[in-house]
Structure formats: C-alpha cells, structure tokens
Write an enzyme that holds these catalytic residues in place. Structure first.
Site, PDB file in Angstrom:
ATOM      1  N   GLU A 147       0.895  -1.229   0.173  1.00 35.00           N
ATOM      2  CA  GLU A 147       0.087  -0.076  -0.038  1.00 35.00           C
ATOM      3  C   GLU A 147       0.874   1.240  -0.070  1.00 35.00           C
ATOM      4  O   GLU A 147       1.752   1.424   0.895  1.00 35.00           O
ATOM      5  CB  GLU A 147      -0.771  -0.038   1.342  1.00 35.00           C
ATOM      6  CG  GLU A 147      -1.826   1.076   1.280  1.00 35.00           C
ATOM      7  CD  GLU A 147      -2.711   0.823   2.514  1.00 35.00           C
ATOM      8  OE1 GLU A 147      -3.157   1.879   3.002  1.00 35.00           O
ATOM      9  OE2 GLU A 147      -3.362  -0.349   2.779  1.00 35.00           O
ATOM     10  N   GLU A 172      -5.868   6.392  -1.189  1.00 32.26           N
ATOM     11  CA  GLU A 172      -6.164   7.113  -0.033  1.00 32.26           C
ATOM     12  C   GLU A 172      -6.048   8.722  -0.100  1.00 32.26           C
ATOM     13  O   GLU A 172      -6.608   9.468   0.674  1.00 32.26           O
ATOM     14  CB  GLU A 172      -5.395   6.401   1.203  1.00 32.26           C
ATOM     15  CG  GLU A 172      -5.566   7.148   2.628  1.00 32.26           C
ATOM     16  CD  GLU A 172      -4.505   6.491   3.408  1.00 32.26           C
ATOM     17  OE1 GLU A 172      -4.004   7.264   4.611  1.00 32.26           O
ATOM     18  OE2 GLU A 172      -4.265   5.397   3.362  1.00 32.26           O
ATOM     19  N   HIS A 222     -10.456   3.156   2.783  1.00 32.29           N
ATOM     20  CA  HIS A 222      -9.328   3.504   3.597  1.00 32.29           C
ATOM     21  C   HIS A 222      -9.966   3.811   4.918  1.00 32.29           C
ATOM     22  O   HIS A 222     -11.159   4.582   5.123  1.00 32.29           O
ATOM     23  CB  HIS A 222      -8.604   4.874   3.129  1.00 32.29           C
ATOM     24  CG  HIS A 222      -7.925   5.406   4.539  1.00 32.29           C
ATOM     25  ND1 HIS A 222      -8.212   6.536   4.840  1.00 32.29           N
ATOM     26  CD2 HIS A 222      -6.637   4.896   5.098  1.00 32.29           C
ATOM     27  CE1 HIS A 222      -7.466   6.655   6.047  1.00 32.29           C
ATOM     28  NE2 HIS A 222      -6.547   5.883   6.278  1.00 32.29           N
ATOM     29  N   GLU A 242     -11.509  -2.132   5.665  1.00 34.83           N
ATOM     30  CA  GLU A 242     -10.491  -2.024   6.654  1.00 34.83           C
ATOM     31  C   GLU A 242     -11.123  -1.915   8.334  1.00 34.83           C
ATOM     32  O   GLU A 242     -12.207  -1.344   8.417  1.00 34.83           O
ATOM     33  CB  GLU A 242      -9.696  -0.773   6.529  1.00 34.83           C
ATOM     34  CG  GLU A 242      -8.600  -0.525   7.301  1.00 34.83           C
ATOM     35  CD  GLU A 242      -7.495   0.327   7.030  1.00 34.83           C
ATOM     36  OE1 GLU A 242      -6.416   0.421   7.289  1.00 34.83           O
ATOM     37  OE2 GLU A 242      -7.762   1.467   6.034  1.00 34.83           O
TER      38      GLU A 242
END
Length: 296
Positions: A147, A172, A222, A242
């Site tokens: 990431e 993100e 995110h 997440e």
C-alpha cells in the site's frame, strides 16, 4: 447541491481541505436523508450485497518484535484471518533499515501463518528506487497488496510498480473522480482505497465505485468507519473493509471510537450493519467528547 459545491470551489484546489469539506457536507446530507426516511444509508444506495462484511485488522505498529507478535496473536485469537502491518524504515535508513522491514514481515507471518491475507502499508514513505529494490525481498511473504509505497502524486511510479509481481494499492490520497480515472487508465493500482470523507462524500464515492467496477478493480475504502462501511455493504465491487481494533486514543483513525457511538464491533473477522438503524447509525459520544479539546 454537490455539483454547486464542486464547481464553485475550483479555485480552492481539487485535493485537500476543499474536497474534505465537500465530503463532510455530502455525508451529513445522506445521514439526514436516512433519518428522514428511517432507512440505513446502505439501503438508500441499493441494499445489502453481503450477509456480513469481512474485515482485516489494521494496526500492527508495535515494537519490539516480540510486542508486534503479541499484537498479531491478539488479532488472530479474535478470529481475524486478514491483517495489515506497517513498515517503519525507508530510504534514509539504508540497508540496515531494509533488513529491519523484512524482519517485521517475518515476525508477523510467523504468527499469522501462510494461509491468511497479509497487507503491507508504506504510507508514502518510500521512493521508486527503494521500492524496486525491496519488492523481490517481500515476494516470499505473499502480500495481498503493498500500500502507497511512493508519494500519491507519482502515478507513473505506481504504474511501473504495479506491473510487478506484488499488487499495488492506493488512492487514500486521491480526491476526485477524474484522478481515479487517471489511475485506472494508467493501470497504476490493483486495489483502490479511497476514503469517502476525502473524495467528495458518498455521492462521489458511488461514481468512483462504478468506474472501478468497469475496470474490474476492487475498492477497499481507507480506514473503515461508518461512511465507508455503508458503501462497502451496498457495493459488490467492495469485497472487504479495513477495521481498526479499539486502541488507546491517538491522533488518527481511532478517534472515531471516542467521538461517535454506533461504530460496529468486529466478531470473528466480520462486521454487520443494522437493517433498522436509520442514516449512518452514529451519534455523538458525550462520554468522551468532554475530554477532547478542539484547537482552532
């Protein structure tokens, strides 16, 4: 309302605080619509696409290595089968830092085993040259994705890295539908990780989800949190979410646990959303709000 906000703020910038402000207003409006109609937001978006949302435990900061392994073991014992770890060293730390990054991955894999998903987070701390050097060393850990290895502006760097053996994730720090179109056209990411509170809210996020689905690129928003969970529940192209386990408060994603009531608790690696709770299902948590100082 969204179009008026977007078109009238062009001079304020298309990344950063302007888009975040638009996001806040848009998310609030969707919450209000849900409360007026007495429906959860995910039903306004089309309804449930999964019985429950699979989530990955996103933390694994601890040091030294024994503490890191203890943290990983705690998530495993709670039923998680997906985990995300963070790297702590970058180009300025030289070969010794690279070795320490590999030791972090080894320590986590030793605990969680090979039959689990491991995601690796760089938070833009590397550059293209460093990432190309370390990628071969990371292959043996079979990460589900790496990431944000390089700064978000370097789309060409992402595209070059994403052509390799390890899937690259990002988004993100991308703030617009047009930015995601560029990422997708360049084949720069294998997983999109926008945050609804940055891309223009739920209205814009739905457009990005549809665009990503056309490219067959999954979206894993995110930071979890309810505005992202409702989108994940309502979209087939959002396979997992997440999840930040409850943790001593810090300036970061864990603030949601203290500012709001209603955030779902993970059970055996899944969360669920209530079919009857209107809006986003959140209310201000007065218990902790009095202890937070707002600095202006």
């Amino acid at each position: 309302i969204w179009e008026k906000m977007y078109r009238r703020t062009l001079a304020w910038g298309r990344k950063g605080v302007g888009m975040t402000a638009i996001s806040a207003i848009d998310i609030a409006i969707w919450d209000i619509i849900g409360k007026i109609t007495k429906k959860p937001v995910f039903k306004l978006l089309g309804g449930r696409t999964k019985e429950k949302i699979p989530v990955y435990a996103s933390k694994l900061y601890s040091q030294p290595l024994k503490e890191l392994q203890k943290e990983a073991e705690s998530y495993k014992s709670q039923g998680f089968t997906m985990f995300k770890m963070r790297f702590g060293w970058g180009p300025k730390d030289g070969p010794e830092g690279m070795k320490k990054n590999i030791e972090l991955a080894e320590a986590v894999r030793e605990v969680i085993g090979q039959d689990t998903d491991l995601m690796m987070e760089c938070y833009m701390g590397w550059n293209l040259e460093y990432t190309k050097r370390i990628l071969p060393k990371l292959e043996k850990f079979e990460p589900r994705w790496l990431e944000e290895p390089v700064i978000a502006d370097d789309m060409h760097g992402y595209a070059e890295l994403n052509a390799g053996p390890i899937p690259i994730s990002g988004g993100e720090h991308e703030f617009s539908l047009f930015g995601f179109r560029q990422l997708l056209d360049m084949k720069a990411v294998s997983v999109i990780q926008f945050d609804t509170n940055r891309v223009g809210g739920i209205t814009a996020a739905q457009k990005i989800n549809a665009l990503a689905e056309a490219y067959q690129i999954p979206v894993v928003p995110h930071a979890g949190q309810m505005h992202n969970f409702h989108l994940t529940m309502a979209n087939l192209n959002c396979p997992i979410a997440e999840y930040f386990p409850i943790h001593p408060i810090e300036i970061g994603n864990e603030l949601f646990w203290y500012v709001f009531e209603g955030e779902p608790d993970a059970k055996d690696g899944f969360i669920d959303l209530n079919d009857e709770t209107p809006g986003l299902g959140l209310s201000l948590n007065q218990k902790h709000l009095d202890n937070l100082e707002i600095i202006t």
